[in-house]
Design an enzyme around this catalytic site. Structure first.
Site, PDB file in Angstrom:
ATOM      1  N   PRO A   2       0.806  -1.222   0.000  1.00 58.41           N
ATOM      2  CA  PRO A   2       0.000   0.000   0.000  1.00 58.41           C
ATOM      3  C   PRO A   2       0.837   1.270   0.000  1.00 58.41           C
ATOM      4  CG  PRO A   2      -0.146  -1.098   2.115  1.00 58.41           C
ATOM      5  CD  PRO A   2       0.670  -1.973   1.243  1.00 58.41           C
ATOM      6  N   GLU A   3       0.585   2.139  -0.964  1.00 59.62           N
ATOM      7  CA  GLU A   3       1.217   3.460  -1.024  1.00 59.62           C
ATOM      8  C   GLU A   3       0.114   4.491  -0.798  1.00 59.62           C
ATOM      9  OE1 GLU A   3       3.733   3.810  -4.527  1.00 59.62           O
ATOM     10  OE2 GLU A   3       4.084   1.673  -4.541  1.00 59.62           O
TER      11      GLU A   3
END
Length: 273
Positions: A2-3
């Site tokens: 996840p960014e």
DNA sequence: GCATTACCCTGAAAGC
DNA sequence: TGCTTTCAGGGTAATG
């Protein structure tokens, strides 16, 4: 992995599902994450109400009432799942936060690179990871002028510079590769060699790539799903990431892959200079 | 002070 | 088929 767009997607879902709910109880697995979960974590959350959900870089910051901050980072493989009914925890479930309406949030993280923390409001800026975060790439201050002014003073390679959360908060491997492709800049270029025009192009590319990813509710390869278990749609729009050997959509040369600072970099040698 | 490297971790994939 | 090795990467401490 996840960014920023994936975390933003989760934060938006959290606002819809848990805002205003009172925390009835917290169950922890006892296994340490990147750092051990503070001993006061469960006690601090219990009895408080969710007032606000924010995102700072890749951190989710939940403001509780009476006022206290609950911090989450999903690391590489972390997931937050929202349940309205009883469920069977996974072997990698590290925390379950139960609300008074019988719904609950489950924090899973097989690789345990994530983080759960809690802090007094006055101490938020004392947490090094939060205090040191750089500009928000979709914020008002982030533009070509700002990027050019800071990039000029760095001898780092562009890829490493953009991955550094102290410079720009929220970028990770996927969106750095995509933004550099979009801007036509080689990942190994030294920052200080960029012209003003190139820095402006890079800032526009970063904003464009991230905005689309947020609209698409994130990129899902193996790990990312949102609170409801839905995958994002942005993987359909990636032009170089995980596309080694494919023809470049711009020039037709094969997309290449190299190691840079212990990370895979995907790029096109034909149109990234 | 800055840039680079190594390490943490575990599931999946690759190799044998 | 089943075991072993390699790879993935965000953040940070250690090293250069």
């Amino acid at each position: 992995m996840p960014e920023m767009p994936e975390i933003e997607t989760i934060a938006r879902k959290l606002r819809k599902t848990v805002l205003g709910k009172r925390i009835k109880g917290v169950r922890l697995s006892g296994k340490p994450l990147r750092r051990p979960i503070p001993g006061s974590f469960a006690r601090s959350l219990r009895g408080r109400t969710v007032r606000r959900v924010c995102r700072r870089g890749k951190y989710i910051v939940v403001e509780l009432q009476p006022k206290i901050y609950w911090l989450m980072h999903l690391g590489m493989s972390g997931r937050l799942l929202y349940h309205t009914n009883a469920f069977r925890p996974d072997p990698h479930t590290h925390a379950v936060i139960r609300f008074s309406d019988a719904s609950s949030l489950e924090f899973r993280d097989p690789r345990r690179f994530g983080l759960l923390d809690v802090c007094e409001v006055s101490r938020l800026q004392e947490i090094p990871a939060i205090r040191g975060l750089g500009e928000e790439p979709l914020g008002n201050r982030f533009d070509g002028r700002w990027l050019h002014s800071v990039i000029l003073n760095s001898r780092q390679e562009l890829k490493s510079f953009l991955l550094d959360q102290r410079r720009v908060a929220g970028l990770g491997n996927i969106y750095v590769c995509e933004a550099l492709f979009e801007a036509g800049l080689h990942p190994e270029r030294r920052c200080y060699t960029l012209s003003e025009e190139e820095a402006f192009r890079l800032a526009r590319a970063i904003r464009s790539v991230l905005s689309r990813a947020v609209r698409m509710r994130g990129t899902s390869f193996s790990d990312f799903i949102d609170l409801d278990g839905n995958t994002g749609k942005n993987q359909m729009y990636l032009k170089v990431f995980q596309r080694e050997g494919d023809a470049c959509v711009r020039c037709g040369n094969p997309v290449l892959r190299m190691r840079q600072g212990n990370r895979s970099t995907f790029f096109c040698a034909g149109c990234q200079r």
